[in-house]
Design an enzyme around this catalytic site. Structure first.
Site, PDB file in Angstrom:
ATOM      1  N   LYS A   1       2.885  16.846  -5.243  1.00 57.45           N
ATOM      2  CA  LYS A   1       1.643  16.642  -4.500  1.00 57.45           C
ATOM      3  C   LYS A   1       1.831  15.557  -3.446  1.00 57.45           C
ATOM      4  O   LYS A   1       2.832  14.851  -3.428  1.00 57.45           O
ATOM      5  CB  LYS A   1       0.513  16.267  -5.462  1.00 57.45           C
ATOM      6  CG  LYS A   1       0.818  15.037  -6.300  1.00 57.45           C
ATOM      7  CD  LYS A   1      -0.254  14.790  -7.342  1.00 57.45           C
ATOM      8  CE  LYS A   1       0.097  13.560  -8.170  1.00 57.45           C
ATOM      9  NZ  LYS A   1      -0.966  13.206  -9.106  1.00 57.45           N
TER      10      LYS A   1
ATOM     11  N   TYR B   1       0.500 -12.718  15.485  1.00 56.74           N
ATOM     12  CA  TYR B   1      -0.948 -12.840  15.615  1.00 56.74           C
ATOM     13  C   TYR B   1      -1.492 -13.959  14.728  1.00 56.74           C
ATOM     14  O   TYR B   1      -1.127 -14.079  13.560  1.00 56.74           O
ATOM     15  CB  TYR B   1      -1.637 -11.531  15.228  1.00 56.74           C
ATOM     16  CG  TYR B   1      -1.523 -10.436  16.266  1.00 56.74           C
ATOM     17  CD1 TYR B   1      -2.097 -10.592  17.521  1.00 56.74           C
ATOM     18  CD2 TYR B   1      -0.870  -9.241  15.966  1.00 56.74           C
ATOM     19  CE1 TYR B   1      -1.999  -9.574  18.468  1.00 56.74           C
ATOM     20  CE2 TYR B   1      -0.766  -8.226  16.908  1.00 56.74           C
ATOM     21  CZ  TYR B   1      -1.334  -8.405  18.157  1.00 56.74           C
ATOM     22  OH  TYR B   1      -1.245  -7.408  19.093  1.00 56.74           O
TER      23      TYR B   1
END
Length: 359
Positions: free
Chosen positions: A34, A254
């Site tokens: 899956k 950042y």
């Protein structure tokens, strides 16, 4: 040339399946593929796992993709179907259904099955997610085994909630509930997930359902695949694209959340959360530059990360960087980032070039 690539080792995938086979030689193997084969490529994984006895998926679309790719082995819809249209598709392609809610059985009873439909009955023995209460097992079994209705009853299934902790008694309690609930009724049993296969021999039964271990990852808390003689299938790589000589006190990235403690080289690597590298990986998360462990510094950006190169005096632009996989366990990166390996493997984005390794 793309600077960031994910390498998928097909020999490692086969090795891990063989590890399952050696551990549970008497059981049949329903390989969980899956979520795009846990991020490794649905069709590629199924093709490589040619020694598996069948496949387990979560979505109807995954099952259809496998059939259209030519897969003829049993494909089990682990969540079943949810309406008449999906039921018709499942019958058309010959999928097996896991039934976990009363409305799903009612859907079968109301349908006119054009061909035999194989089903599994799921019991909730303690996960409290999907499945019938154990005390309803016999009632639902009787509904599914009425002659002439076109249903082929495969057997009983449950899911282990705490098998990743070998010290937790919950698994033993679940097994007791399951065995008591199914006593005296014909049908195969399927209980063991990866943790059950490796850590709980009493959970081995007619069918096992390995998932994460196929991809080289430990199913246990605090463990790595290497602890279980598993090999990493996915290796995420990139390159150094810049090297900056920074001064003591210089802020990196950042927000300036990390500052240089001395004059030092800082490398820029062409990978970020836009590629699937975890956004919340903190400074100090390990990264391999060539074969040397270094540390992530500063915040992860969409397209780049920065690393401390003080331990790599000979590094150059273009040198190879490993984010996880061969040489650097994905479990370690997941733990540092406050997540699990499953999420990292499934999260690599489409813009990352995927290459198969056949040797």
């Amino acid at each position: 040339m793309r600077r960031t690539q994910v390498l998928i080792s097909l020999p490692a995938l086969r090795h891990n399946l063989q590890r399952v086979r050696e551990t549970v030689p008497q059981s049949r193997i329903l390989a969980a593929v899956k979520a795009n084969g846990y991020g490794h490529g649905l069709e590629r994984v199924a093709r490589t796992l040619d020694a598996a006895d069948g496949f387990g998926v979560a979505r109807l679309s995954e099952a259809v993709a496998l059939r259209k790719a030519g897969e003829t082995r049993p494909i089990v819809l682990l969540e079943g179907v949810f309406d008449a249209e999906e039921l018709g598709t499942a019958i058309h392609y010959g999928f097996e259904l896991v039934l976990h809610q009363a409305y799903q059985i009612a859907l079968l009873e109301q349908a006119k099955l054009s061909s035999p439909l194989a089903v599994w009955l799921k019991l909730d023995t303690g996960m409290h997610r999907l499945g019938f209460p154990p005390e309803q097992a016999r009632e639902q079994f009787q509904r599914l085994t009425i002659p002439g209705q076109g249903i082929e009853f495969r057997g009983f299934m449950t899911h282990l909630a705490n098998a990743d902790d070998r010290r937790d008694p919950t698994t033993t309690e679940q097994l007791k509930r399951f065995n008591l609930a199914t006593e005296g009724m014909a049908g195969a049993h399927s209980v063991a997930n990866s943790a059950g296969i490796l850590g709980w021999p009493d959970s081995h039964s007619d069918w096992v359902r390995p998932g994460i271990m196929l991809y080289g990852v430990s199913p246990f808390l605090g463990g790595t695949g290497a602890d279980e003689n598993l090999r990493p299938v996915m290796t995420l790589k990139s390159q150094i694209i810049a090297i900056n000589q920074l001064q003591k006190g210089d802020a990196v990235g950042y927000g300036g959340t990390w500052r240089c403690s001395e004059e030092m080289p800082v490398g820029v690597v062409a990978i970020g959360y836009g590629d699937g590298y975890p956004r919340h990986a903190p400074s100090g998360t390990p990264v391999l530059v060539n074969d040397t462990r270094v540390q992530l510094v500063g915040r992860v950006s969409m397209d780049m990360i920065t690393v401390d190169l003080r331990g790599c005096p000979d590094v150059a632009v273009g040198d190879e960087v490993t984010l996880w996989g061969e040489g650097l366990a994905v479990e370690e990166i997941a733990a540092a980032s406050g997540t699990i390996a499953y999420e990292l493997l499934c999260g690599v984005t489409q813009r990352v070039q995927s290459l198969e390794l056949t040797e």
